[in-house]
Design a protein around this motif. Structure first.
Motif, short mmCIF file in Angstrom:
data_model
loop_
_atom_site.label_atom_id
_atom_site.label_comp_id
_atom_site.label_asym_id
_atom_site.label_seq_id
_atom_site.Cartn_x
_atom_site.Cartn_y
_atom_site.Cartn_z
N THR A 1 49.51 33.41 29.12
CA THR A 1 49.62 34.46 30.33
C THR A 1 50.81 34.76 30.60
N GLU B 1 44.45 38.22 39.73
CA GLU B 1 44.77 38.93 38.49
C GLU B 1 43.84 39.94 37.84
N SER C 1 53.68 34.64 23.07
CA SER C 1 52.02 34.71 23.43
C SER C 1 51.23 34.16 22.32
N LYS D 1 52.66 38.72 30.00
CA LYS D 1 53.07 39.57 31.24
C LYS D 1 54.51 39.72 31.11
N ARG E 1 48.20 30.88 37.68
CA ARG E 1 47.96 31.71 36.80
C ARG E 1 47.12 32.75 37.32
N HIS F 1 51.69 40.63 39.38
CA HIS F 1 51.02 41.18 38.05
C HIS F 1 51.33 42.73 37.96
#
Length: 387
Positions: A156, A315, A167, A160, A113, A351
């Protein structure tokens, strides 16, 4: 590269379609009118600020971004939904795994993550969640603490991928699990995550109230417990960026100052409850806040002085460079912004590829360049921005 499809241009179009002036929309969204004007004229805004505008316009934020997610994102959707399904309908024949083995699996998921390896997370998440739910009845609080981290990973990835509803569901699941883990600091960390989800949906007032409640619930622990001070600091950092998105400079900087004071109490950079804390984390939040407050020069100064420790989460590096790119664009330094975009891509490729904010910053940079450079076109192609 296509023109006229930046976030600012889309906001202006929808605002006019609804018969709203900039002043009216700014008041509805609880943002500054000057910042709204700046964004409509080509500046790049944060996800929290865009969430506030989307809520005021009555549209999903994805409409403002103009997102067209690749098929892979939609392939992940049913898997994420299964991971976040009901908590009480697990196969009764499923055998519990040793808690130590589950902890090892969660450590891998947490690392993926933080390194933006979302496909790896999704591949293991549903079965891991099922195993942890079974373990909850056997091992109790330790299993629920691990389950909280599993749901955080689901949050997460959902964010994304642009799945706002999932979420929010994931943060509710996090709260459900954390309340059963018997750890008030873990629950406060959940509120830190949930506040971000709420703010991206435009519910900034709710997010700030939640953060204030979280602070009040652990304040008694801060003076005697360095870990509590670290958790308290991340609540202040989150509040600082949300306040900045609403244009409240005094509140934003006050929260970030409190975070700095707390950092002196618990020491340097470290990871607490799987969240980076310390001076570097504070700098990252400062850069984001100062751009949203219309102070790109201050943001750039902080960015130039930021030194990442070894193995800092990828990230977070990706976010930092995107905010730095926003600062350079606001200062009219397009070449520096493109360099920052490259740094973001290098730091966290997946990301960058998934990020709506990255696409927004790329479009903003393209609008400032009379002819999109080869470098910018390369970044756009990598991020899936249509040419």
């Amino acid at each position: 590269m296509q023109e006229g499809d930046s976030v600012g241009a889309t906001i202006a179009r929808i605002r006019k379609q609804q018969g709203l002036t900039q002043g009216v929309l700014a008041r509805k969204a609880n943002v500054g009118r000057s910042q709204l004007s700046t964004v409509e004229n080509g500046a790049a805004a944060s996800t929290v600020w865009i969430g506030s505008i989307a809520e005021a316009l009555g549209v999903d934020a994805s409409i403002l971004y103009g997102d067209n997610e690749p098929q892979q994102a939609h392939d992940m959707l049913p898997i994420l939904r299964r991971a976040l399904a009901a908590t009480d309908l697990i196969d009764p024949n499923l055998e519990p795994q040793p808690i130590a083995d589950l902890a090892d699996q969660i450590a891998k998921v947490a690392r993926w993550r933080k390194d933006s390896q979302y496909a790896k997370v999704v591949a293991v998440l549903p079965d891991l969640v099922d195993s942890l739910l079974v373990s909850g009845s056997e091992d109790g609080e330790p299993a629920f603490a691990l389950l909280t981290e599993a749901y955080r990973a689901a949050n997460t990835v959902s964010h994304k991928m642009g799945f706002t509803d999932l979420s929010m569901t994931a943060t509710e699941r996090m709260e459900w699990a954390a309340t059963r883990a018997g750890d008030p600091l873990l629950l406060a960390t959940v509120y830190y995550v949930k506040a971000a989800t709420l703010s991206r949906m435009g519910a900034t007032k709710h997010a700030l109230r939640l953060l204030n409640r979280a602070m009040s619930e652990i304040e008694y622990m801060v003076d005697e417990d360095g870990t509590a001070a670290a958790v308290y600091s991340i609540l202040h950092m989150r509040a600082g960026t949300i306040a900045a998105a609403t244009g409240d400079a005094d509140a934003s900087r006050s929260h970030l100052r409190e975070a700095e004071i707390l950092a002196r109490h618990f020491g340097g950079d470290r990871i607490v409850y799987d969240t980076p804390v310390g001076p570097t984390a504070i700098d990252l939040y400062k850069v984001c806040a100062e751009v949203d407050l219309g102070e790109p020069g201050k943001a750039i100064a902080v960015a130039k002085g930021t030194q990442f420790p070894v193995n800092y989460p990828k990230e977070r590096r990706g976010y930092f460079w995107l905010d730095t790119a926003r600062a350079y664009l606001a200062a009219g330094q397009v070449d520096d912004a493109i360099n920052a975009l490259y740094e973001s891509r290098i730091a966290a490729p997946e990301h960058f590829q998934r990020s709506s904010q990255a696409k927004n910053v790329i479009k903003t940079a393209a609008a400032q360049e009379r002819r999109a450079s080869t470098s910018l076109r390369s970044l756009a192609n990598f991020a899936g921005v249509r040419d």
